[in-house]
Design a protein around this motif. Structure first.
Motif, short mmCIF file in Angstrom:
data_model
loop_
_atom_site.label_atom_id
_atom_site.label_comp_id
_atom_site.label_asym_id
_atom_site.label_seq_id
_atom_site.Cartn_x
_atom_site.Cartn_y
_atom_site.Cartn_z
N GLN A 29 27.06 44.71 -25.72
CA GLN A 29 26.08 44.02 -24.89
C GLN A 29 25.32 45.02 -24.02
O GLN A 29 25.91 45.89 -23.38
CB GLN A 29 26.79 43.00 -23.98
N GLU A 39 16.82 40.70 -27.46
CA GLU A 39 16.90 39.39 -28.10
C GLU A 39 15.50 38.85 -28.41
O GLU A 39 15.26 38.28 -29.48
CB GLU A 39 17.66 38.42 -27.19
N SER A 43 14.86 38.42 -32.37
CA SER A 43 15.20 37.04 -32.72
C SER A 43 14.30 36.42 -33.78
O SER A 43 14.80 35.76 -34.71
CB SER A 43 15.22 36.16 -31.46
N ARG A 104 20.35 32.29 -28.77
CA ARG A 104 21.36 32.96 -29.56
C ARG A 104 22.63 32.13 -29.72
O ARG A 104 23.22 32.10 -30.79
CB ARG A 104 21.70 34.31 -28.91
N ILE A 105 23.06 31.45 -28.66
CA ILE A 105 24.29 30.68 -28.75
C ILE A 105 24.14 29.52 -29.72
O ILE A 105 25.08 29.17 -30.45
CB ILE A 105 24.71 30.18 -27.34
N VAL A 106 22.96 28.91 -29.77
CA VAL A 106 22.72 27.81 -30.72
C VAL A 106 22.71 28.36 -32.14
O VAL A 106 23.29 27.76 -33.06
CB VAL A 106 21.38 27.11 -30.40
N ARG A 107 22.08 29.51 -32.32
CA ARG A 107 22.03 30.12 -33.65
C ARG A 107 23.43 30.49 -34.13
O ARG A 107 23.81 30.20 -35.27
CB ARG A 107 21.15 31.36 -33.58
N GLY A 108 24.23 31.10 -33.26
CA GLY A 108 25.59 31.47 -33.64
C GLY A 108 26.45 30.27 -33.95
O GLY A 108 27.21 30.26 -34.93
N ALA A 109 26.34 29.23 -33.11
CA ALA A 109 27.14 28.02 -33.32
C ALA A 109 26.75 27.33 -34.62
O ALA A 109 27.61 26.79 -35.34
CB ALA A 109 26.96 27.07 -32.14
N ARG A 155 26.72 37.89 -34.92
CA ARG A 155 27.00 38.76 -33.80
C ARG A 155 28.50 38.92 -33.59
O ARG A 155 29.29 38.02 -33.90
CB ARG A 155 26.35 38.21 -32.53
N TYR A 158 30.69 36.17 -31.89
CA TYR A 158 30.76 34.98 -32.72
C TYR A 158 31.55 35.27 -34.00
O TYR A 158 32.28 34.41 -34.50
CB TYR A 158 29.35 34.50 -33.07
#
Length: 420
Positions: A29, A39, A43, A104-109, A155, A158
């Motif tokens: 990070q 990002e 992205s 990013r969190i939505v994409r990873g999830a 990532r 994740y």
């Protein structure tokens, strides 16, 4: 010229580059601002690539239908529905979500959810299978891990969560599978755990290399920008007189040539005004060169203020001498411009003297003499003649008593000239 902000950003980039180039395990990070920029920059392309990978994953998952037909014939219809209908639809909608470039969190999830759906499909279809089919399940699970973590480049954080979840699910499946003996379970579990560990190492390395490549690109772009700015500054300095900040003699020569070609092509007159500070040697001899420099800077400022617009051009010609280029300007108008320069400088006067004035009859009240020359119809004329004519007019102004404007006869073809 580098600002404090650019220096700070450059130092931050170098610190992160050194950290990622080290041979130790480091956090991936970036600091908050750099991470936000990273990002934002990666992205859009990443989201597009991930959406395409999800559709590819749906195609690869569907190819298991051939294996299912022979290994779980009694559940083939369920396999057909799950692999050909439900999973592709799910992959299509998740791809649409990711392609919209969500956080990013939505994409990873979303990626983890799709991988979980693929693994869940295999576990559902291969439950209570014999040892051979169970071994195929472990291979399929590893393929899902590879596709999710390496192909999609999930990532690191994740990927860690996804891999640990898959290992836990695999262990639970092996634990409750009655068709395998203990040795087979340990063997398959060990293979799965080791493969998952390798996948994690690969995922970490890929993200590390991606981030390092981004930092190097940013560093190169910053250096390129700074080099371009430095070159622009050097170019500007090469065209600028260091004392007055007016154009220097070299810049004047280039601009004079350009305006001469322009006047020739358009058939418009070109005027030159030569300006010389009166009694400047006395100023230097009695007050010193530093005071003389102040006088030159004041005159240069007033000359610049006397210009009519951006087309007029002023330069320091040398020493206490200045020159104006007035494109598309006839002789009468050029004389008026020169007279405006003379009057403005006369009214402004001189800086306060440092020493008593030894020649009160001359004094230190700054004035200038101006010589004006205009050329028109200049197709076959040498431009040096225009400068020479302005210079001769300047000497005439000096000879007539200084603090005045004299004009040379019109050069070239005499015709009605457009007013400036």
């Amino acid at each position: 010229m580098r600002t404090a902000a650019s220096n700070s950003f450059s130092n931050l980039l170098q610190q992160q580059i050194v950290s990622l180039r080290s041979h130790r395990f480091v956090g991936l990070q970036f600091p908050a601002e750099l991470e936000k920029q990273f990002e934002a920059d990666v992205s859009p392309a990443r989201s597009k690539r991930l959406s395409q990978a999800m559709l590819l994953m749906a195609v690869l998952n569907a190819m298991f239908i051939f294996s299912d037909y022979h290994s779980i014939h009694n559940r083939f219809m369920a396999s057909l529905v799950l692999r050909i209908v439900i999973f592709p639809v799910l992959a299509f909608f998740t791809a649409r979500i990711v392609r919209a470039n969500p956080p990013r969190i939505v994409r990873g999830a979303t990626i983890i959810m799709l991988a979980g759906a693929a693994a869940g499909t295999m576990f559902y279809l291969y439950r209570d299978a014999d040892d051979v089919v169970t071994a195929n399940l472990q291979v399929g699970l590893l393929l899902i891990l590879l596709g999710t973590n390496v192909v999609m480049r999930l990532r690191w954080l994740y990927s860690l969560f996804c891999t640990l979840a898959c290992i836990a699910t695999s262990v639970a499946f092996l634990r409750f599978n009655a068709s395998l003996d203990l040795v087979d379970k340990i063997h398959l579990g060990t293979v799965t755990a080791c493969s998952a560990a390798l996948v994690l190492v690969a995922t970490y390395s890929l993200e590390r290399e991606e981030r390092l490549a981004y930092l190097l690109q940013q560093s190169n772009e910053l250096k390129t920008t700074e080099l371009a700015e430095a070159n622009r500054e050097l170019e500007m300095l090469s065209h600028q007189d260091g004392l007055t900040r007016l154009a220097n003699r070299a810049a004047f020569d280039r601009h004079f040539e350009e305006l001469w070609r322009q006047s020739t092509a358009e058939g418009t007159p070109l005027s030159v005004v030569m300006i010389d500070i009166d009694h400047f040697k006395i100023v230097n001899d009695t007050q010193g060169h530093l005071y003389g420099d102040e006088v030159i800077k004041r005159v240069a400022t007033l000359v610049q203020q006397s210009l009519r617009g951006r087309d007029d051009f002023a330069a320091r010609y040398g020493g206490e001498e200045f020159v104006l280029l007035l494109p598309a300007t006839n002789l009468d108008t050029a004389i008026k411009v020169a007279e405006r320069v003379r009057l403005l400088i006369k009214m402004a006067g001189s800086p306060a003297p440092n020493q008593p004035v030894p020649q009160p009859e001359v004094g230190l009240w700054t004035t200038v003499s101006c010589g004006v020359a205009t050329a028109t119809g200049i197709e076959s004329m040498d431009r040096s003649k225009l400068l020479a004519a302005a210079d001769m007019a300047l000497y005439a102004a000096k000879a007539e008593g200084r603090n005045r404007v004299c004009a040379a006869p019109l050069l070239g073809v005499t015709e009605k000239q457009p007013q400036a």
